[in-house]
Scaffold this motif. Sequence first.
Motif, PDB file in Angstrom:
ATOM      1  N   VAL A 277       5.262  -6.367  -6.600  1.00  0.00           N
ATOM      2  CA  VAL A 277       4.008  -6.422  -5.853  1.00  0.00           C
ATOM      3  C   VAL A 277       3.027  -7.291  -6.628  1.00  0.00           C
ATOM      4  O   VAL A 277       2.813  -7.082  -7.821  1.00  0.00           O
ATOM      5  CB  VAL A 277       3.421  -5.013  -5.645  1.00  0.00           C
ATOM      6  CG1 VAL A 277       2.066  -5.092  -4.941  1.00  0.00           C
ATOM      7  CG2 VAL A 277       4.391  -4.146  -4.840  1.00  0.00           C
ATOM      8  N   VAL A 278       2.432  -8.255  -5.943  1.00  0.00           N
ATOM      9  CA  VAL A 278       1.468  -9.161  -6.565  1.00  0.00           C
ATOM     10  C   VAL A 278       0.232  -9.242  -5.673  1.00  0.00           C
ATOM     11  O   VAL A 278       0.351  -9.500  -4.465  1.00  0.00           O
ATOM     12  CB  VAL A 278       2.066 -10.571  -6.769  1.00  0.00           C
ATOM     13  CG1 VAL A 278       1.011 -11.516  -7.346  1.00  0.00           C
ATOM     14  CG2 VAL A 278       3.289 -10.524  -7.674  1.00  0.00           C
TER      15      VAL A 278
ATOM     16  N   THR B 163       0.836  -1.209   0.000  1.00  0.00           N
ATOM     17  CA  THR B 163       0.000   0.000   0.000  1.00  0.00           C
ATOM     18  C   THR B 163       0.865   1.251   0.000  1.00  0.00           C
ATOM     19  O   THR B 163       0.597   2.207  -0.750  1.00  0.00           O
ATOM     20  CB  THR B 163      -0.921   0.003   1.233  1.00  0.00           C
ATOM     21  OG1 THR B 163      -1.813  -1.119   1.155  1.00  0.00           O
ATOM     22  CG2 THR B 163      -1.739   1.279   1.306  1.00  0.00           C
ATOM     23  N   ALA B 164       1.907   1.261   0.818  1.00  0.00           N
ATOM     24  CA  ALA B 164       2.805   2.416   0.854  1.00  0.00           C
ATOM     25  C   ALA B 164       3.482   2.621  -0.497  1.00  0.00           C
ATOM     26  O   ALA B 164       3.606   3.758  -0.976  1.00  0.00           O
ATOM     27  CB  ALA B 164       3.846   2.223   1.953  1.00  0.00           C
ATOM     28  N   MET B 165       3.902   1.529  -1.113  1.00  0.00           N
ATOM     29  CA  MET B 165       4.541   1.624  -2.430  1.00  0.00           C
ATOM     30  C   MET B 165       3.555   2.130  -3.481  1.00  0.00           C
ATOM     31  O   MET B 165       3.905   2.975  -4.320  1.00  0.00           O
ATOM     32  CB  MET B 165       5.094   0.261  -2.849  1.00  0.00           C
ATOM     33  CG  MET B 165       6.298  -0.193  -2.063  1.00  0.00           C
ATOM     34  SD  MET B 165       6.890  -1.821  -2.613  1.00  0.00           S
ATOM     35  CE  MET B 165       8.359  -1.984  -1.574  1.00  0.00           C
ATOM     36  N   THR B 166       2.342   1.613  -3.455  1.00  0.00           N
ATOM     37  CA  THR B 166       1.331   2.020  -4.433  1.00  0.00           C
ATOM     38  C   THR B 166       1.032   3.508  -4.322  1.00  0.00           C
ATOM     39  O   THR B 166       0.970   4.230  -5.327  1.00  0.00           O
ATOM     40  CB  THR B 166       0.044   1.202  -4.237  1.00  0.00           C
ATOM     41  OG1 THR B 166       0.339  -0.190  -4.415  1.00  0.00           O
ATOM     42  CG2 THR B 166      -1.026   1.622  -5.228  1.00  0.00           C
TER      43      THR B 166
ATOM     44  N   GLY C 117      -1.024  -0.495  -8.172  1.00  0.00           N
ATOM     45  CA  GLY C 117      -2.359  -0.930  -7.791  1.00  0.00           C
ATOM     46  C   GLY C 117      -2.888  -2.060  -8.645  1.00  0.00           C
ATOM     47  O   GLY C 117      -3.857  -2.719  -8.264  1.00  0.00           O
ATOM     48  N   ASP C 118      -2.254  -2.292  -9.814  1.00  0.00           N
ATOM     49  CA  ASP C 118      -2.634  -3.446 -10.619  1.00  0.00           C
ATOM     50  C   ASP C 118      -2.314  -4.737  -9.871  1.00  0.00           C
ATOM     51  O   ASP C 118      -1.542  -4.749  -8.900  1.00  0.00           O
ATOM     52  CB  ASP C 118      -1.887  -3.437 -11.951  1.00  0.00           C
ATOM     53  CG  ASP C 118      -2.501  -2.485 -12.962  1.00  0.00           C
ATOM     54  OD1 ASP C 118      -3.570  -1.922 -12.664  1.00  0.00           O
ATOM     55  OD2 ASP C 118      -1.905  -2.300 -14.041  1.00  0.00           O
ATOM     56  N   ARG C 119      -2.858  -5.820 -10.367  1.00  0.00           N
ATOM     57  CA  ARG C 119      -2.602  -7.108  -9.715  1.00  0.00           C
ATOM     58  C   ARG C 119      -1.110  -7.416  -9.662  1.00  0.00           C
ATOM     59  O   ARG C 119      -0.620  -7.966  -8.666  1.00  0.00           O
ATOM     60  CB  ARG C 119      -3.349  -8.217 -10.469  1.00  0.00           C
ATOM     61  CG  ARG C 119      -3.219  -9.594  -9.833  1.00  0.00           C
ATOM     62  CD  ARG C 119      -4.120 -10.597 -10.517  1.00  0.00           C
ATOM     63  NE  ARG C 119      -4.048 -11.901  -9.878  1.00  0.00           N
ATOM     64  CZ  ARG C 119      -4.758 -12.954 -10.263  1.00  0.00           C
ATOM     65  NH1 ARG C 119      -5.612 -12.849 -11.266  1.00  0.00           N
ATOM     66  NH2 ARG C 119      -4.630 -14.108  -9.638  1.00  0.00           N
TER      67      ARG C 119
END
Length: 392
Positions: free
Chosen positions: A158-159, A22-25, A139-141
């Motif tokens: 991120v997955v 979440t922080a990265m997104t 935020g994508d899968r």
Amino acid sequence: MRGDGSGSVPDIPAAGREKAATAMTEAATAWLGSLNGRQLPLAAYDSPLHPDAEAERLRWFYTPTEHGGLAIRDQSARQQSLAMQLVATGLSVAGYATVTTVMGLENALDQLEGWTVHWGRQRGRDPGLYWLRVFGRPGDRIWAWRLGGHHISLNNLVVAGRLMSTTPCFIGADPATTELLGGTLRPLQGPEDTARQLARSLDAGRFGRALLHPSAVSDIVSGNRPRVEHGDTMMHMQDLWRGRFDDPDLDRLVNDIDRRAEAGSGYTADDHTRMAITIPPRGISGRGLNKEQRHLLRRLVALYTGRAPEFLADAYDAHYASDTVLDGVHFGWAGSTDAGEPHYYRVQDPRILIEYDNTQRHANHAHSVWRDLTSDFGLDVLAEHRTDIAHE
């Protein structure tokens, strides 16, 4: 990262992975949203699911070559702040301080080299030449991001809303030791001194089991390969760049650096074969160490896994607190154990690979890398999700 009983890292709490993602997104979205029409195509790349984008994502470097993405120096002050906020989400507080210190060292290196090295650009040693790139849409899968430049390579995947991979993670330092007014700057002091302390604590029999070679190899052995495999030998300088130089003088410079490094190590092809990555690993295992030496080995591993966000670093600490797990960790050394002399070490178990060398520039130019032998770039997790997507 799923435990399989063979020494791999156990399940990481989902809450930690989700918090980091979440922080990265949020940080990546803010940074990309600040960019103009000229900057955005450099910063935003296709999804890792796209073959061309995936090939680019796996093409990483630690030399002062063009790493791909939008350089820090080509951003406004506000954009630079947003870029570094994203970088910080992939690191612990100490890890971020180390990375930014290494970036700033380019100024000291420029002076050390007499302001003469240019690498085909206006300024050869430039603290602004660190490239940030996002793969896919935050935020994508499935999406990823990386920061790369001289002596820094950070790679994150991120997955499904969870941070799944933070390796390869490379940090170097040139100069490794810099005199300050009233002190000394050594960004990689902990990893170097802890390993040397462990090596010097070994009696003759144990040190003989740990010794990989009497002299140090001139670079990390795994190089910038996307995957590390049994039998890999050291990559030479010419293969660590994004292509060959058109300028014959720069091409000769790279050849000269490699030639001097090889002459300094005295290595032949047979020596490089002796130093190859092996699975299972060489060196002395944790099982063969006494209590204090085992403590040093745990601390050494933690100085690498501690680069990652705290929730991940804590999980590694808990994992290696197990005596059974530590029994399977191997420590190998090459070169002198005297401070200021060329040396190399390796820490390896069924999953983790750590390498460190300080050999060039009279043992004042250090490289260190933390890799995952089974899932660098999150390739195992990504393969599973590709299969899932194909079946949807």
